[in-house]
Each structure stands twice: as C-alpha cells, then as structure tokens.
Design a protein around this motif. Structure first.
Motif, mmCIF file in Angstrom:
data_model
loop_
_atom_site.group_PDB
_atom_site.id
_atom_site.type_symbol
_atom_site.label_atom_id
_atom_site.label_comp_id
_atom_site.label_asym_id
_atom_site.label_seq_id
_atom_site.Cartn_x
_atom_site.Cartn_y
_atom_site.Cartn_z
ATOM 1 N N PHE A 100 14.105 101.480 -15.144
ATOM 2 C CA PHE A 100 13.056 102.506 -15.222
ATOM 3 C C PHE A 100 13.665 103.900 -15.274
ATOM 4 O O PHE A 100 13.296 104.714 -16.123
ATOM 5 N N SER A 101 14.599 104.150 -14.369
ATOM 6 C CA SER A 101 15.255 105.457 -14.355
ATOM 7 C C SER A 101 15.904 105.741 -15.698
ATOM 8 O O SER A 101 15.799 106.856 -16.231
ATOM 9 N N SER A 102 16.560 104.725 -16.259
ATOM 10 C CA SER A 102 17.226 104.909 -17.548
ATOM 11 C C SER A 102 16.229 105.289 -18.633
ATOM 12 O O SER A 102 16.469 106.206 -19.426
ATOM 13 N N LEU A 103 15.108 104.586 -18.671
ATOM 14 C CA LEU A 103 14.103 104.874 -19.695
ATOM 15 C C LEU A 103 13.601 106.309 -19.589
ATOM 16 O O LEU A 103 13.488 107.021 -20.598
ATOM 17 N N VAL A 104 13.319 106.740 -18.368
ATOM 18 C CA VAL A 104 12.802 108.102 -18.177
ATOM 19 C C VAL A 104 13.862 109.129 -18.571
ATOM 20 O O VAL A 104 13.569 110.103 -19.284
ATOM 21 N N ILE A 105 15.085 108.897 -18.122
ATOM 22 C CA ILE A 105 16.164 109.852 -18.420
ATOM 23 C C ILE A 105 16.425 109.922 -19.921
ATOM 24 O O ILE A 105 16.597 111.009 -20.488
ATOM 25 N N ILE A 106 16.436 108.777 -20.578
ATOM 26 C CA ILE A 106 16.668 108.769 -22.029
ATOM 27 C C ILE A 106 15.510 109.447 -22.763
ATOM 28 O O ILE A 106 15.706 110.192 -23.725
ATOM 29 N N ASP A 107 14.297 109.201 -22.268
ATOM 30 C CA ASP A 107 13.122 109.808 -22.897
ATOM 31 C C ASP A 107 13.163 111.327 -22.804
ATOM 32 O O ASP A 107 12.857 112.022 -23.773
#
Lengths: 171, 171
Positions: free
Chosen positions: A66-73
């Motif tokens: 989840f953190s990765s998705l938000v950071i990448i977004d």
DNA sequence: TATTGTTATACTCTATAACTATA
DNA sequence: TATAGTTATAGAGTATAACAATA
C-alpha cells in the motif's frame, strides 16, 4: 526484458487471520509492559495491522504494498532505490515487492531516459483505479480504529506520535 | 512493581549504529499516508523498535523475548499455551522462543504437578537478575523515545493509544 | 475427544554480498 | 570507482498440520 522469477505468490498472500490479538488477556499481570510507550505502540500496531490486512484482503494488499502504491502515485518515476529509502528496507527488498505489484498489473517499470541503469516506477491505469478504491478502504479502516476518538483527540494523537516518531507534520 | 518515570537527566545517550529509518524523506510526497493514523503508528513503531533492538543488543533480547521474560516473571508457572495467547502467536511459536531463553539460562521449564501434559515457565535466578537490568535499559529507551513529551503529553498519548488499541480501562 | 507441547514444513520478510550494466 | 537494479543466499519469525502423551 525482465526474466520471469519463480514466485510462489502468484496466488497472492493469505492473511490467515485466525483469532484476534487480545492486547489485555484477563488474569495476566503485564508488569512494566503496561507502563511502556513502546509496548503501547506495539499493541496498537498489531490491532491496526489486523484490521488493515482483513480490510484489504480482496486486493491482497499488505502495508508495504500500500505504501509503495501511494508513494509511486504521488512521486511518479521514482527510482527503486529511493522507494527503498522511503520504506526503510534494503534496495534488494523492493525487487520482489515491485514484482508482485507489476504482476498484479498495478505498477510498471519504465526505463529512465537520462540514466540507463535506472528504472522509473509508475502506476498503470488499473493501478490508479484500484488505488482509489484501496485508499477509500484504508481510510475506512483507519476511521474504524479511531472510532472511539473525537476529532480533537485524533489530531492530538497524530501530533504526539509525530513528536515521538520524529515526523511531526504541521505543528 | 510500579515503574515510575525517571528524570530526563537519567536518560542514557542514544545508541548510534547503522542506518536509521527516516520517517519523512525530504522531497517525497507521502500523500494520504501523512493523514493516516495507521501509518503514524507504523512510523513510530519502527523508530521505537530500532532503539529497542540497539539498546538490548548486549543481551540479544528482542521484543518478544522481553515480553516473555516480563510475563513469566509476573506470572510464574504460566503455561506455554497461555504465553502464546498473551503474545498473540501460535503455540508452536513459543517453542523456539523458550528454547532460546532456556539456552541463555534465563528461563526454565518445570513439569506441572496437576497436569502431566503441561509445563510451567519460570525465571531462573540469572533470569531475574538479568531482567532487572534489561528492564532498566528498556525504560531508558522508552524515555528516550518520549524525550520530547511532557509528563502530561506522555500520559495523554498512552491514554489515546489505549483507546485505539483496546487495552485501556473503560472510558 | 480435546488439549499440551512438540516436530515438520513452508512461506514471508528482510539483510548481506556479489554480479551486470551503466555512470 | 561508484551507482541502480538484480540475484543468490541465509536467517528470523510465524503459520498450519500432524503427532505422542495426557486429560
């Protein structure tokens, strides 16, 4: 041209949440643990994690994912090594992490124009669509965790955690 | 044992070692993560864990080991299955945990008189002696984490975490 | 039959170190 | 020489399932 890595997680993680963690088992003397901030944070973390995993089971999304998705977004074309820095893990650890998100069709590795060694990470269209739902689900979980707090208490808790963790936002 | 908070002047210097988790990497947009209670708890947990591990490196004590020692000390002859329940892990998981503590000479398995299947867990003399030092070290770490909080803020934070984690006295 | 401690097994997560291809 | 991504490998941690002894 990334070679297919043999992954057992093609069928994605199974949370396997049997019973729930009881932070205060009746009849047990917790001694000094009850007075430690660290143990309070740990107890809370376990509770939060349980609800998070259960809520996101349909997407098979873990906290690091989840953190990765938000950071990448929010930081398109971020390099893998910088994502590792944000997550606080070794750079070798992001490889299986991104592998999973790429196999799920949520993230794509794009070659960097200025540096042929590097890859920029971006969300796919599906990634953006799913993330909107995932964020809504996470926010619902978060509000469930905070359901016994007033708006003032919530802000106060965030503020105090920021002072302890060293990430105090808007003070 | 009512653990009282010592003065900040008694707080030992932070053990510096290796890289530390940066909860707020400059130039990174954390998006919704900054507003989530769950992520704040996670960030704080990582910080607390880092200091804990570093502080207790001389004893090779991890959080589960520390919790076990305290629980066994305060609840002598506790059964392995009940310790598992308190820690929130499977009962098979306590076997290597107790193995390690037994090999370190801190814990002993004693046969249960009333139930030949069960084993009671107790601290050894060395276990009690070491635990006193370990607790002092953990309390120093805890106070280091809370060094930017006033006494009132500390109590408020404990109270709010208890409401979220479900381990506070009814309010 | 159910429970306690244990073993066997597997999987996740993460770390270190070495390799490759660039810089 | 240093860096980005990857691979290989190992260890900690924990889960499930099955087993023997006991209840």
């Amino acid at each position: 041209m990334s070679p297919k890595r043999t992954k057992s997680s093609d069928i994605l993680p199974a949370p396997a949440l049997g019973e729930h963690f009881n932070p205060k088992v009746p009849g047990i003397d917790y001694g000094v643990l009850d007075a430690l901030l660290g143990y309070a944070v740990r107890r809370t973390q376990i509770k939060v994690y349980e609800d998070f995993i259960t809520s996101l089971e349909p997407w098979s999304i873990t906290p690091p994912r989840f953190s990765s998705l938000v950071i990448i977004d929010r930081n398109p074309n971020i390099k893998a090594i910088e994502l590792a820095r944000v997550l606080g893990i070794a750079r070798s650890g992001v490889v299986p992490l991104i592998d999973g998100l790429e196999e799920a069709g949520l993230v794509r590795r794009v070659p960097c124009a200025t540096d042929k060694r590097a890859l920029g990470l971006v969300l796919t269209d599906k990634g953006r669509e799913d993330l909107a739902q995932i964020i809504a689900t996470v926010q619902a979980s978060d509000q469930r965790m905070a359901r016994h707090l007033s708006a003032d208490e919530f802000q106060q808790l965030m503020h105090l955690l920021g002072k302890v963790g060293g990430f105090s936002p808007r003070t």
